[in-house]
Scaffold this active site. Structure first.
Site, PDB file in Angstrom:
ATOM      1  N   ASP A 198       2.759  -3.441  -1.948  1.00 27.28           N
ATOM      2  CA  ASP A 198       2.487  -4.850  -2.205  1.00 27.28           C
ATOM      3  C   ASP A 198       3.484  -5.414  -3.201  1.00 27.28           C
ATOM      4  O   ASP A 198       4.063  -4.687  -4.009  1.00 27.28           O
ATOM      5  CB  ASP A 198       1.080  -5.019  -2.785  1.00 27.28           C
ATOM      6  CG  ASP A 198       0.028  -5.222  -1.711  1.00 27.28           C
ATOM      7  OD1 ASP A 198       0.407  -5.369  -0.542  1.00 27.28           O
ATOM      8  OD2 ASP A 198      -1.170  -5.204  -2.047  1.00 27.28           O
ATOM      9  N   LYS A 220       8.344  -8.147   3.549  1.00 28.42           N
ATOM     10  CA  LYS A 220       9.636  -8.287   4.219  1.00 28.42           C
ATOM     11  C   LYS A 220       9.898  -7.071   5.100  1.00 28.42           C
ATOM     12  O   LYS A 220      10.597  -6.146   4.714  1.00 28.42           O
ATOM     13  CB  LYS A 220      10.765  -8.415   3.192  1.00 28.42           C
ATOM     14  CG  LYS A 220      10.671  -9.646   2.305  1.00 28.42           C
ATOM     15  CD  LYS A 220      11.785  -9.660   1.272  1.00 28.42           C
ATOM     16  CE  LYS A 220      11.690 -10.863   0.362  1.00 28.42           C
ATOM     17  NZ  LYS A 220      12.753 -10.867  -0.666  1.00 28.42           N
TER      18      LYS A 220
END
EC number: 2.1.1.107
Length: 408
Positions: A198, A220
């Site tokens: 995270d 991403k």
């Protein structure tokens, strides 16, 4: 003794008679390990420390309230001699020698037939340290601590020779400071093949991972511009099914607004083994790092943690803000920076005093931590003026003013 080092061996004492003479501080330190080993312990001593007495009261050992008598070591496999009576210690040591009972003496290690190593444990491994010629407690303890700490935090990595069991560990990484992850969490991270991290997890720990570990940024990755929860679930399942050891590194605690249960449920449905490693929640650690106790004697007897990611007037909100406004304890709001104006307005309308202290702690426990203070009446304006940005923990209540330097 200087010419021949002690021969190290692990004693399997389950169900076997162990005699402990003396019930002072030495016995208090040694007894838990003997109990954990499953030994049949006979403790002989006229008196005992409260902790040792509690062990006897709990049935973990049998205590005879008397002094040592010749013959007490009959049928013993192992003896710990730790009384304050030198003559009794010498007599018991002599009996142990005659009966061929391995014997540890706390008062004179050179007269003993066995030495107690400095021991520590980490996930199925017992580390036992002995010096080669004679006991050196400080040195052996220091070496023990260094080895055990290395095994626990992953800096001393010994690859498993047996095949790893594929699965997923949901690891709470704590509030941001890499030193605040749990020992178990750090060890699992060091053993992982894949880490799905995270944004709010302790990112500095990722730099310590071996080069072969695949790190997936949950914001991403090829699954999309941002990683939706379904995509995260799919990635966990995909890598685990490929035989990998996967760590899902989350900020705070996995089950405190962390969607950890959603991931655990998805893994269960897919038949993937899942381990949950609790983490230190930012709801208590970040205020603490800023000098704010969420409870304090005479000020707050309870605290409530609430998500502020939706405004009080949003139909999706599951929070009873009216009830919270009437409560007298501390209110900790997570993910509420952009909604704090509406939250404050609702709390005041519900009965909370406009002058109720408020503290916003941004990026708590990290090098960029900062604290901004306000009141319910002023917090919306101050958040804008001070440009407070997420992540920030908001503390509402009188505990904000009781820290060092804030006493009224």
């Amino acid at each position: 003794m200087a010419e021949h080092p002690a021969y190290p061996v692990g004693l399997r004492l389950t169900g076997r008679r162990v005699i402990v003479l003396g019930a002072g501080q030495v016995a208090q330190r040694r007894l838990p390990a003997l109990i954990a080993a499953g030994a049949d312990i006979l403790l002989i001593s006229p008196e005992a420390t409260p902790s040792v007495e509690a062990m006897a009261d709990a049935g973990e050992l049998h205590w005879e309230r008397r002094k040592y008598e010749h013959g007490d070591l009959a049928d013993a496999w192992y003896a710990l001699i730790a009384t304050s009576d030198t003559a009794a210690n010498e007599a018991a040591s002599a009996e142990a020698e005659t009966r061929r009972v391995w014997c540890v003496r706390s008062d004179d290690a050179t007269a003993a037939t066995a030495w107690t190593p400095a021991t520590g444990r980490s996930e199925g491994v017992t580390v036992a340290i002995l010096t080669t010629d004679r006991p050196d407690p400080r040195r052996t303890a220091a070496i023990r601590d260094a080895v055990v700490e290395g095994l626990r935090d992953g800096t001393l990595v010994a690859p498993h020779q047996r095949q790893k069991t594929p699965g997923v560990a949901l690891v709470g990484g704590g509030p941001g400071d890499p030193d605040l992850i749990t020992v178990r969490g750090r060890r699992l991270l060091a053993e992982a093949d894949v880490v799905i991290a995270d944004r709010l997890g302790p990112r500095d720990l990722l730099a310590e991972l071996p080069p072969h570990v695949e790190v997936i940024d949950a914001a991403k990755i090829p699954y999309g511009r941002f990683m939706a929860q379904e995509a995260i679930n799919n990635a966990l399942i995909e890598h685990a099914k490929a035989g990998k050891s996967v760590v899902r590194l989350k900020g705070g605690d996995p089950f405190v607004f962390g969607r950890g249960m959603e991931e655990a449920q998805a893994l269960a449905e897919a038949g993937i083994p899942c381990t949950v490693v609790p983490g230190i929640s930012s709801s208590i650690s970040v205020p603490g790092a800023a000098g704010i106790p969420v409870t304090h004697r005479g000020v707050a007897h309870e605290f409530t943690v609430v998500s502020g990611h939706v405004a009080p007037d949003d139909e999706r909100s599951l929070v009873d803000w009216t009830a919270l406004a009437k409560a007298r304890g501390t209110l900790v709001v997570l993910m509420g920076v952009d909604k704090i104006g509406k939250i404050a307005e609702t709390l005041i309308a519900g009965g909370r005093a406009p002058g109720t202290p408020v503290a916003l702690v941004q990026e708590g426990t990290t090098a960029t931590q900062r604290r901004v203070d306000a009141t319910l009446a002023t917090v919306a304006e101050i958040v804008t003026a001070e440009e407070v940005r997420p992540p920030a923990v908001i503390v509402i209540g009188d505990v904000v003013t009781v820290g060092p330097g804030n006493q009224r």
